[in-house]
Design a protein around this motif. Sequence first.
Motif, PDB file in Angstrom:
ATOM      1  N   GLN A 370       0.718  -1.300   0.141  1.00  0.00           N
ATOM      2  CA  GLN A 370       0.030   0.143   0.010  1.00  0.00           C
ATOM      3  C   GLN A 370       0.819   1.205  -0.049  1.00  0.00           C
ATOM      4  OE1 GLN A 370      -2.635  -0.243   3.457  1.00  0.00           O
ATOM      5  NE2 GLN A 370      -0.839   0.844   5.074  1.00  0.00           N
ATOM      6  N   CYS A 371       0.270   2.327  -0.362  1.00  0.00           N
ATOM      7  CA  CYS A 371       0.805   3.635  -0.516  1.00  0.00           C
ATOM      8  C   CYS A 371       0.027   4.301   0.662  1.00  0.00           C
ATOM      9  CB  CYS A 371       0.605   4.298  -1.607  1.00  0.00           C
ATOM     10  SG  CYS A 371       1.400   5.845  -1.819  1.00  0.00           S
ATOM     11  N   THR A 372       0.631   5.118   1.681  1.00  0.00           N
ATOM     12  CA  THR A 372       0.074   5.742   2.695  1.00  0.00           C
ATOM     13  C   THR A 372       0.475   7.196   2.524  1.00  0.00           C
ATOM     14  OG1 THR A 372       0.123   3.967   4.119  1.00  0.00           O
ATOM     15  CG2 THR A 372      -0.179   6.158   5.107  1.00  0.00           C
ATOM     16  N   THR A 374      -0.156  11.619   3.935  1.00  0.00           N
ATOM     17  CA  THR A 374      -0.870  12.227   5.093  1.00  0.00           C
ATOM     18  C   THR A 374      -0.941  13.763   4.747  1.00  0.00           C
ATOM     19  OG1 THR A 374       1.248  12.504   6.089  1.00  0.00           O
ATOM     20  CG2 THR A 374      -0.003  10.550   6.804  1.00  0.00           C
ATOM     21  N   THR A 437      -4.991  10.545   7.240  1.00  0.00           N
ATOM     22  CA  THR A 437      -4.104   9.435   6.771  1.00  0.00           C
ATOM     23  C   THR A 437      -4.892   8.540   5.852  1.00  0.00           C
ATOM     24  OG1 THR A 437      -2.820   9.615   8.794  1.00  0.00           O
ATOM     25  CG2 THR A 437      -2.630   7.666   7.231  1.00  0.00           C
ATOM     26  N   ALA A 439      -4.726   5.445   3.022  1.00  0.00           N
ATOM     27  CA  ALA A 439      -3.761   4.321   2.797  1.00  0.00           C
ATOM     28  C   ALA A 439      -4.547   3.536   1.516  1.00  0.00           C
ATOM     29  CB  ALA A 439      -3.519   3.257   3.804  1.00  0.00           C
TER      30      ALA A 439
END
Length: 446
Positions: A370-372, A374, A437, A439
């Motif tokens: 996954q790409c997270t 913020t 955030t 994800a």
Amino acid sequence: MRTLTIKGRITLLYALLTALLPAVLLPVVYGAVSASLRREMDSQLRSAIAQVLIAVDDQDEAFRLNQQVDLPDAITLCVTDPQGQPIFSTAGGEWLQTAAIQPDGKTVHQNETYTVRQETVQIEGATVTASAAISAGSAEASLHTLQVLLGILVPIYLALAIAGAYLLAKRAIRPITEITKAAETIRAGDLSQRITGIATQDEIQELADTFNTMLHRLQASFTRERQFTADASHELRTPVAVISACAEELQKDLPQGEAVEPVAAIQRESARMHKILSQLLLLTRGYEGRYHLEREVFPLREVVASVMEELAETAAASQIRLFNQVPEEVSLYADQSLTTQLLINLIGNSIRYGRERGKVVVRASLTQTQCTFTVSDDGIGIQEDQLPHIFERFYRADPARDRSGSGLGLSIVQWIVSLHNGQITVHSTYGQGTLVTVALPTQPSA
């Protein structure tokens, strides 16, 4: 501490009841068998003593047997006269004359335990004593065998009973599990889910039928609401466009300084209304499943940069600095258009509710799955009791502060994240700022 499930509680309760039953009955059974063995031995001893005493006779002031006595080999017997002299004894039975008999009728001879019965009778005015003994080893062996069997069978019985209780509880709870799965699907937005395959003709089926009826009504209600939203949004777009166009023409024809502000207000509110209608139509198409994702791989930093460039003028009005700290190597597999819309809404909110001369920072990290990323600010923040409502349509945490937004931004953000099978969380401290955030998976779901 985690609470036990219904299935676990049923299994535990059944196990306790199953264990309680042997705990109560086994001592009773063991005591009954032990008493039965004692009674049997005592009966044999009484019979042997009676058989011998009947044969004792007084002849010339001397006691002797007047007939042959046939005793079981297991019984040792000794009959003594008033002077303690043996009248009759089985082979090796003389030791009974001096045997120390305990209150429970037991004695030990040559390291072996015997059960002894002693009786005295009057024959011709003289007291004759008869003592009979039988080895307690066979009874103790029988009781020991019983103990071993119980020690083996009871755990097996408990294990089978608990396993059976678990399987029965699992089967009984299975319909409730189906209802839970249906509820989870509904929470994900699928109101077409129904509970099927339950034909138990009991309260569980009644619950399932009631649940299905509720789902049908909910689906009909949501369908009517979405249809109304779609129809209203579609029908209102034309009048709003006409109002905006007329306001623009009117502003051109008015002399400078004459009624300029009211016309400008009409234009602003018309543009805001047009934005709300467009977002409502987008949400409606999304909820109805009519939006097709166009996934592609693209560098996230470039998209963030373009969004910040678009919002730079708005940020500059409040002297808010925008920081793009997304690494160059972070790429996202998603619908680029929707991702752009998501970032516009999140960064726009941070600017709108940020403090003057504050900052908005976008960061990101990448893993194999996954790409997270913020979006954080140091603005007014959100009160804790308002956090559960921020994704609701038209909800405003601080309605008095800013009316320029549509009230649909975070609802659209949540829909976009859900459409990508991602997750979004919001952490905020009132008066200090907010951190959002997001994800998203780096590859499509199987």
